[in-house]
Structures are given as structure tokens and as C-alpha cells.
Scaffold this motif. Sequence first.
Motif, mmCIF file in Angstrom:
data_model
loop_
_atom_site.group_PDB
_atom_site.id
_atom_site.type_symbol
_atom_site.label_atom_id
_atom_site.label_comp_id
_atom_site.label_asym_id
_atom_site.label_seq_id
_atom_site.Cartn_x
_atom_site.Cartn_y
_atom_site.Cartn_z
ATOM 1 N N ALA A 110 0.826 -1.218 0.000
ATOM 2 C CA ALA A 110 0.000 0.000 0.000
ATOM 3 C C ALA A 110 0.854 1.260 0.000
ATOM 4 O O ALA A 110 0.565 2.219 -0.730
ATOM 5 C CB ALA A 110 -0.941 -0.009 1.201
ATOM 6 N N ALA A 111 1.911 1.277 0.813
ATOM 7 C CA ALA A 111 2.771 2.459 0.883
ATOM 8 C C ALA A 111 3.471 2.718 -0.434
ATOM 9 O O ALA A 111 3.606 3.869 -0.877
ATOM 10 C CB ALA A 111 3.801 2.285 1.997
ATOM 11 N N THR A 112 3.927 1.651 -1.091
ATOM 12 C CA THR A 112 4.621 1.794 -2.370
ATOM 13 C C THR A 112 3.706 2.409 -3.415
ATOM 14 O O THR A 112 4.081 3.353 -4.125
ATOM 15 C CB THR A 112 5.135 0.423 -2.858
ATOM 16 O OG1 THR A 112 6.050 -0.107 -1.898
ATOM 17 C CG2 THR A 112 5.837 0.552 -4.195
ATOM 18 N N PHE A 113 2.491 1.896 -3.523
ATOM 19 C CA PHE A 113 1.560 2.452 -4.507
ATOM 20 C C PHE A 113 1.070 3.840 -4.113
ATOM 21 O O PHE A 113 0.807 4.684 -4.986
ATOM 22 C CB PHE A 113 0.387 1.498 -4.727
ATOM 23 C CG PHE A 113 0.675 0.441 -5.748
ATOM 24 C CD1 PHE A 113 0.288 0.610 -7.069
ATOM 25 C CD2 PHE A 113 1.360 -0.712 -5.409
ATOM 26 C CE1 PHE A 113 0.565 -0.352 -8.021
ATOM 27 C CE2 PHE A 113 1.651 -1.683 -6.352
ATOM 28 C CZ PHE A 113 1.258 -1.506 -7.670
ATOM 29 N N ALA A 114 0.957 4.097 -2.817
ATOM 30 C CA ALA A 114 0.482 5.407 -2.367
ATOM 31 C C ALA A 114 1.403 6.526 -2.834
ATOM 32 O O ALA A 114 0.949 7.602 -3.241
ATOM 33 C CB ALA A 114 0.368 5.428 -0.841
ATOM 34 N N VAL A 115 2.708 6.290 -2.781
ATOM 35 C CA VAL A 115 3.667 7.310 -3.203
ATOM 36 C C VAL A 115 3.929 7.235 -4.704
ATOM 37 O O VAL A 115 3.787 8.229 -5.428
ATOM 38 C CB VAL A 115 5.001 7.164 -2.432
ATOM 39 C CG1 VAL A 115 6.019 8.200 -2.929
ATOM 40 C CG2 VAL A 115 4.795 7.312 -0.937
ATOM 41 N N ASN A 116 4.297 6.048 -5.176
ATOM 42 C CA ASN A 116 4.802 5.918 -6.544
ATOM 43 C C ASN A 116 3.731 6.030 -7.622
ATOM 44 O O ASN A 116 4.033 6.406 -8.759
ATOM 45 C CB ASN A 116 5.517 4.575 -6.715
ATOM 46 C CG ASN A 116 6.734 4.435 -5.833
ATOM 47 O OD1 ASN A 116 7.128 5.366 -5.140
ATOM 48 N ND2 ASN A 116 7.338 3.262 -5.848
ATOM 49 N N THR A 117 2.507 5.692 -7.284
ATOM 50 C CA THR A 117 1.433 5.724 -8.276
ATOM 51 C C THR A 117 0.372 6.774 -7.936
ATOM 52 O O THR A 117 0.115 7.681 -8.730
ATOM 53 C CB THR A 117 0.769 4.338 -8.392
ATOM 54 O OG1 THR A 117 1.769 3.347 -8.614
ATOM 55 C CG2 THR A 117 -0.220 4.305 -9.541
ATOM 56 N N THR A 118 -0.211 6.664 -6.738
ATOM 57 C CA THR A 118 -1.251 7.632 -6.363
ATOM 58 C C THR A 118 -0.667 9.033 -6.232
ATOM 59 O O THR A 118 -1.332 10.020 -6.580
ATOM 60 C CB THR A 118 -1.936 7.199 -5.053
ATOM 61 O OG1 THR A 118 -2.416 5.861 -5.195
ATOM 62 C CG2 THR A 118 -3.095 8.109 -4.716
ATOM 63 N N GLY A 119 0.576 9.135 -5.763
ATOM 64 C CA GLY A 119 1.220 10.445 -5.682
ATOM 65 C C GLY A 119 1.360 11.101 -7.042
ATOM 66 O O GLY A 119 1.161 12.316 -7.190
ATOM 67 N N VAL A 120 1.695 10.300 -8.048
ATOM 68 C CA VAL A 120 1.788 10.820 -9.416
ATOM 69 C C VAL A 120 0.412 11.290 -9.894
ATOM 70 O O VAL A 120 0.279 12.349 -10.517
ATOM 71 C CB VAL A 120 2.353 9.740 -10.364
ATOM 72 C CG1 VAL A 120 2.215 10.160 -11.830
ATOM 73 C CG2 VAL A 120 3.814 9.448 -10.030
#
Length: 262
Positions: A110-120
Motif C-alpha cells: 500500500a505504501a509503495t503504490f500510495a507514493v509511486n502511483t497515487t502520488g503521481v
Amino acid sequence: MELAGIRGRVAVVTGATGGIGSAVTSALAGHGAVVAAVDVDGGGLEALAGRLRSTPGRVEVVKADVTSAAEVAAAVDRVDAEVGPIDFLVNVAGILRTGGALDLSDEDWAATFAVNTTGVFHASRAVARRMVAAGRGGAIVTVASNAGSVPRARMAAYGPSKAASIAFTKALALELAEHSIRCNVVSPGSTDTAMLAALNGRAEAEAAAIAGDPAAFRVGIPLGKVARPSDVADAVLFLLSDHANHITMQELVVDGGAALGA
């Protein structure tokens, strides 16, 4: 050489205190841009702005967490009101949580996608809305990874998160083309940053990346060296500049040939 179309423009850079983010911020400011440096590390932002005080451009500090849509929207509103209409966005914010698919925790995923994808997504949506409303065109570059295209052992969350950010950026480019907003991707391979050093120590990690690992089905780096953050920043600046004014929906891989052109 000064790249056309950078001086005097307003740029937002997320993940600005990291190795690649700080290199991008430095390069933009060095070419005379006004850079809104965005990161969760307030102290790091102040230090970065201090180091770049004598550049031809200007660095404005904006503390925000890209995983929060509200914080990103507020940051973009602040930049638009206090600095000026935004011409460029560079999505650099990213994290790496290593681990095989069977060992990753829910939190790591969840943390990885939160920054790397959702952040984008958060940053691109907020900035693109402003760009469309302003009617001045613009350019967005997402810094992804060659791991988004080539499977890597123990990167079962990182690679997919970067693949998603690549696909999103290309889809965004298609939708924004009618507004003269170009969207492209720069995908580095192993780069001399704290993220690489965290894998196994800087010298050891560089040597391992260059040599490759047949047991992990990973080739080495044909050019025989890892990238420096400035190598990635140079690619980003080119795609933002007027020299790339007919380039959109593209992925520029900066990995010394490690992905074998995949």
C-alpha cells in the motif's frame, strides 16, 4: 548549453530533496526556472533552497505529502497564487520497499503504490487542471524506473507501481494533447542515490548493478557504470524544454542499456 524554453518558467518538482529530485531542482534553477520544490522533508527543503540560492533561477519551498490529495491541491493552489501559473511538473517522489511477492506485507504494498502511483496521480491531476484552465500549454515528466518494464526479483511492489505510473502518464498525455500539454516518462535504472545505497551499501550496490546477477535473471549494465542523478535530470530537462516540443507519450530509459532496450 542553455535549453530553450526553461528560463523564467514555473516548475513543480515533487520528491525534491531526494537524489534525483534535488538534481532536477538544481538543473531547473540553474537554467533560470522558478522551482516550487515539494517534499515531506521540510528541513531538507530549506537546505536545498539554501544551496541553490545563487543560481540564475529561484527555489520556493513547499512542504506537502503527495499521498494526500488535499495537501497536494493546497500546495498547487499556493504555487499558482504566490509564484505564478505552472508551466512544468516533474513527478519524482518515490519509495522502494524490497521483497518477494510472497513476503511483502500489506503495508509495504500500500505504501509503495500510495507514493509511486497515487502520488503521481494527485500531483498530475492538480497541476494539469491548472494548466488546462490557464490555456498556456505545459509539460509533465514522470520519473519512473526501468523496473516498470523489466521484471526484477524482490521488487514485486516497486516494479508494478512504476508500471502503473508509466501507463497513467501516457494516458494523461493522450487526454491533454488538445491543450498543448505534453506528458512523458523518464525511466532510470540503477542510479547513485540513497535508494541504491540502501540496498547493500553504495560501493557494493554499484558493483552488483554493473555486474548483474544471473541467479536473479538480471543482466548488468553494458555501459559499465551506474547513472548519476544529473544524467536523469538532463533527460528530464530535455523533455521539458522547447527542444522536445513535438514529443509526447514517450518513455526515455536512462539505464546504460541495462534493460537491453526493452
